[in-house]
Scaffold this active site. Structure first.
Site, mmCIF file in Angstrom:
data_model
loop_
_atom_site.group_PDB
_atom_site.id
_atom_site.type_symbol
_atom_site.label_atom_id
_atom_site.label_comp_id
_atom_site.label_asym_id
_atom_site.label_seq_id
_atom_site.Cartn_x
_atom_site.Cartn_y
_atom_site.Cartn_z
ATOM 1 N N ARG A 53 0.845 -1.195 0.057
ATOM 2 C CA ARG A 53 -0.087 -0.005 -0.100
ATOM 3 C C ARG A 53 0.928 1.365 -0.084
ATOM 4 O O ARG A 53 1.603 1.274 0.648
ATOM 5 C CB ARG A 53 -0.940 0.014 1.261
ATOM 6 C CG ARG A 53 -2.213 0.410 0.831
ATOM 7 C CD ARG A 53 -3.299 0.374 2.161
ATOM 8 N NE ARG A 53 -3.706 -1.003 2.597
ATOM 9 C CZ ARG A 53 -4.679 -1.503 3.249
ATOM 10 N NH1 ARG A 53 -5.013 -0.369 4.169
ATOM 11 N NH2 ARG A 53 -5.044 -2.684 3.404
ATOM 12 N N SER A 57 -8.319 -0.076 -0.445
ATOM 13 C CA SER A 57 -9.287 -0.259 0.507
ATOM 14 C C SER A 57 -9.995 0.599 1.076
ATOM 15 O O SER A 57 -10.818 1.359 0.448
ATOM 16 C CB SER A 57 -8.527 -1.237 1.790
ATOM 17 O OG SER A 57 -9.424 -1.723 2.523
ATOM 18 N N HIS A 58 -9.916 1.116 2.477
ATOM 19 C CA HIS A 58 -10.464 2.142 2.961
ATOM 20 C C HIS A 58 -9.713 3.235 3.186
ATOM 21 O O HIS A 58 -9.747 4.312 3.969
ATOM 22 C CB HIS A 58 -11.113 1.597 4.422
ATOM 23 C CG HIS A 58 -10.184 1.224 5.295
ATOM 24 N ND1 HIS A 58 -9.536 -0.020 5.263
ATOM 25 C CD2 HIS A 58 -9.411 1.890 6.351
ATOM 26 C CE1 HIS A 58 -8.655 -0.139 6.028
ATOM 27 N NE2 HIS A 58 -8.320 1.162 6.905
ATOM 28 N N LYS A 63 -3.860 -6.213 -2.993
ATOM 29 C CA LYS A 63 -3.932 -7.463 -1.983
ATOM 30 C C LYS A 63 -3.820 -8.539 -3.094
ATOM 31 O O LYS A 63 -4.255 -8.749 -4.159
ATOM 32 C CB LYS A 63 -5.439 -7.508 -1.556
ATOM 33 C CG LYS A 63 -5.719 -6.427 -0.715
ATOM 34 C CD LYS A 63 -6.926 -6.130 -0.041
ATOM 35 C CE LYS A 63 -7.228 -5.329 1.111
ATOM 36 N NZ LYS A 63 -8.831 -5.292 1.674
ATOM 37 N N ASP A 89 -17.066 -1.451 3.044
ATOM 38 C CA ASP A 89 -15.710 -0.417 2.761
ATOM 39 C C ASP A 89 -15.388 -0.388 1.395
ATOM 40 O O ASP A 89 -16.238 -0.790 0.565
ATOM 41 C CB ASP A 89 -14.563 -1.086 3.509
ATOM 42 C CG ASP A 89 -14.061 -2.626 2.906
ATOM 43 O OD1 ASP A 89 -14.820 -3.169 2.184
ATOM 44 O OD2 ASP A 89 -12.890 -2.657 3.175
ATOM 45 N N ASP A 104 -13.392 -1.479 -0.916
ATOM 46 C CA ASP A 104 -13.311 -2.524 -1.784
ATOM 47 C C ASP A 104 -14.021 -3.730 -1.612
ATOM 48 O O ASP A 104 -13.995 -4.828 -2.319
ATOM 49 C CB ASP A 104 -11.665 -3.198 -1.908
ATOM 50 C CG ASP A 104 -11.348 -3.728 -0.575
ATOM 51 O OD1 ASP A 104 -11.783 -3.621 0.494
ATOM 52 O OD2 ASP A 104 -10.397 -4.358 -0.547
ATOM 53 N N ASP A 148 -14.776 -5.930 0.795
ATOM 54 C CA ASP A 148 -14.315 -7.405 1.775
ATOM 55 C C ASP A 148 -14.961 -7.000 3.067
ATOM 56 O O ASP A 148 -14.707 -7.907 3.932
ATOM 57 C CB ASP A 148 -12.854 -7.663 1.576
ATOM 58 C CG ASP A 148 -12.108 -6.568 2.069
ATOM 59 O OD1 ASP A 148 -12.348 -5.397 2.533
ATOM 60 O OD2 ASP A 148 -10.821 -6.696 1.714
ATOM 61 N N ARG A 149 -15.306 -5.805 3.566
ATOM 62 C CA ARG A 149 -15.724 -5.744 5.052
ATOM 63 C C ARG A 149 -17.161 -5.187 5.018
ATOM 64 O O ARG A 149 -17.887 -4.317 4.187
ATOM 65 C CB ARG A 149 -15.021 -4.911 5.749
ATOM 66 C CG ARG A 149 -13.518 -5.357 5.801
ATOM 67 C CD ARG A 149 -12.833 -4.479 6.794
ATOM 68 N NE ARG A 149 -12.343 -3.200 6.205
ATOM 69 C CZ ARG A 149 -12.736 -2.030 6.913
ATOM 70 N NH1 ARG A 149 -13.141 -2.059 8.107
ATOM 71 N NH2 ARG A 149 -12.269 -0.806 6.425
ATOM 72 N N MET A 154 -12.632 -8.017 14.374
ATOM 73 C CA MET A 154 -13.243 -6.745 14.735
ATOM 74 C C MET A 154 -13.565 -5.673 13.695
ATOM 75 O O MET A 154 -14.338 -4.839 13.553
ATOM 76 C CB MET A 154 -12.716 -6.328 15.848
ATOM 77 C CG MET A 154 -13.317 -4.781 16.480
ATOM 78 S SD MET A 154 -14.673 -5.471 17.251
ATOM 79 C CE MET A 154 -15.672 -3.955 17.289
ATOM 80 N N HIS A 161 -13.620 -7.897 8.591
ATOM 81 C CA HIS A 161 -13.183 -9.076 7.786
ATOM 82 C C HIS A 161 -14.048 -10.407 8.308
ATOM 83 O O HIS A 161 -13.604 -10.686 9.555
ATOM 84 C CB HIS A 161 -11.927 -9.433 7.501
ATOM 85 C CG HIS A 161 -11.233 -7.994 6.935
ATOM 86 N ND1 HIS A 161 -11.130 -8.105 5.421
ATOM 87 C CD2 HIS A 161 -10.495 -7.084 7.442
ATOM 88 C CE1 HIS A 161 -10.335 -6.942 5.025
ATOM 89 N NE2 HIS A 161 -10.064 -6.658 6.133
#
Length: 458
Positions: free
Chosen positions: A15, A103-104, A113, A237, A239, A241-242, A321, A324
């Protein structure tokens, strides 16, 4: 770019900041290194995709060219959620994949990723890519390139398996992240009436940040549920995944509580199974899982680390938490916010009042994730010193698999290094506000003993 910054090679992904530590040249080098690693695994093909960030097209093109120059073939899925790259690596003729995503992170970030030969890579495997680039130790070849539209197969796979007991009215907030291109269509295919918030994919994120872990990013969704006729809200989020979840009465159901609901359902069909959770999760998970005939295993934070542990243990379910959630039960073991949302709707559709079911999940007084901002590298030094020297009178145990999780009879305090930014992440939970304050004070003293000028976030 002449200098390759080692700072972009994080613990479980790559990243960086566009134009500073990440550009097309760097993406090309990463493609060469990853392609070389793929060939070394005896593989030949890599699935790639990108989220809705403005820098995505240039980075994805350079990445594909780098991969091909090493001799691997590229299947380009285009603009997708990260789980669709993982899905592609499970159902297409490729076991490796790279998602171009920030991502976020803020709009000027992007990254990668990666799945290598069916495994999420992290730690030394990512460091090995950096070393390969430094040494220019690349395979040479001329790989093929084709595009592939995976949308229908992905949506049908979920909608064909996850069934609602009744039609539902829901609201989804995608925060202008790439999940907006898919979420409403998926849930409509499952029989939902969907109110859409910020589902136009826009890499500038003009409305709020696409990160459901922070309550301020869920306020639009909470208001939408108050004002409209939807009974539950799902947020994603950047991308996809959450997942974030909000009830009709405005309560945020954090992922560790979602995990309890999923654990109960999964254990009903997998008696005695192991359920994984990360060090940031509520202390209610272990007794909850045990009461339902399963065993709970606490593990390190990090999507790649939990995925690897899930594979190693054969557990049907794991969660973090951060949001994910990993279903191996009826799914492939990777984190997927859209799929997790589908499984949640399946469970709550069996009751008349979804809010009552969700709000009844065990809960204690707790803090959100608190961040102690530091200089690069300081976070690891402070945690190491605390692990060696800190003393916590009255604690039942100090768990050090990932930072320090100090367990008391009436709560816990956590301090761990972020693996992506120079911060110490702190989180607290207790049975009473007084216990919460006491535990927070104990960890504050432990930090200040190492760094007296630390500006704690509470």
């Amino acid at each position: 770019m002449s200098l390759l910054s080692p700072s972009i090679f994080k613990a479980y992904d790559i990243r960086g900041i566009i134009g500073k530590t990440l550009d097309a040249d760097v993406a090309y080098l990463i493609g060469q290194a990853f392609g070389t690693a793929v060939l070394a695994k005896g593989e030949q093909t890599v699935v790639i995709g990108r989220d809705g960030r403005l820098s995505g097209p240039e980075l994805a093109t350079a990445l594909a060219n780098g991969l091909r120059s090493s001799g691997v073939d590229v299947i380009d899925l285009g603009v997708v959620v990260t789980p669709m790259v993982y899905f592609g690596a499970n159902v297409l003729e490729a076991r490796s994949g790279i998602m171009v995503t920030g991502s976020h992170n803020p709009p000027d970030y992007n990254g990668f990723k990666m799945v290598l030969g069916g495994d999420a890579i992290y730690g030394e495997a990512i460091t090995a890519l950096y070393q390969a680039i430094l040494q220019r130790a690349f395979a040479q070849g001329n790989g093929g390139y084709r595009t592939h539209d995976i949308r229908a197969a992905y949506l049908q796979r979920i909608a064909g398996d996850v069934k609602l007991a009744r039609p539902m009215k829901i609201a989804v907030d995608c925060g202008n992240g790439v999940a907006g291109a898919y979420a409403a269509e998926l849930y409509r295919a499952m029989g939902c009436e969907v109110t859409e918030l910020f589902c136009e994919v826009d890499g500038a994120f003009p409305n709020h940040h696409p990160d459901p872990a922070h309550p301020e990013n869920l306020q639009d969704l909470i208001r939408c549920l108050q004002d409209g006729d939807a009974e539950i809200g799902l947020a994603f989020d950047g991308d996809g995944d959450r997942l974030g979840v909000v009830t009709k009465d405005g309560q945020i159901i954090y992922p560790d509580r979602q995990l309890m609901l999923f654990a109960e359902e999964v254990l009903s069909r997998n008696p005695g199974a192991q359920i994984l959770y990360d060090v940031k999760c509520t202390r209610h998970i272990a007794p909850w899982v045990k009461a339902r005939g399963g065993s709970a295993l606490m593990w390190k934070t990090g999507h790649s680390l939990v995925k690897a542990k899930l594979k190693e243990t054969g557990a049907p379910l794991g969660g973090e938490m951060s949001g994910h959630i990993f279903f191996k039960d009826r799914w492939y073991g990777f984190d997927d916010g859209l799929y997790t949302g589908a499984r949640l709707l399946e469970i709550v559709s069996r009751v008349a009042d979804s809010a009552a079911l969700l709000n009844a999940l065990p809960q204690s007084a707790s803090t959100p994730e608190l961040q102690l901002q530091l200089q690069e590298g300081e976070n690891f030094e402070i945690i190491a010193a605390m692990q060696q020297n800190a003393d916590f009178p009255g604690a039942d145990e100090v768990i050090t698999i990932d930072g320090l999780r100090v367990e008391y009879p009436d709560g816990f305090g956590l301090a761990r290094s972020s693996n992506t930014t120079p911060v110490i992440v702190m989180r607290f939970e207790a049975e009473t506000p007084a216990a919460l304050a006491r535990i927070q004070q104990a960890l504050k003293q432990a930090v200040l003993a190492v760094k007296p000028d630390a500006q704690l976030p509470y």
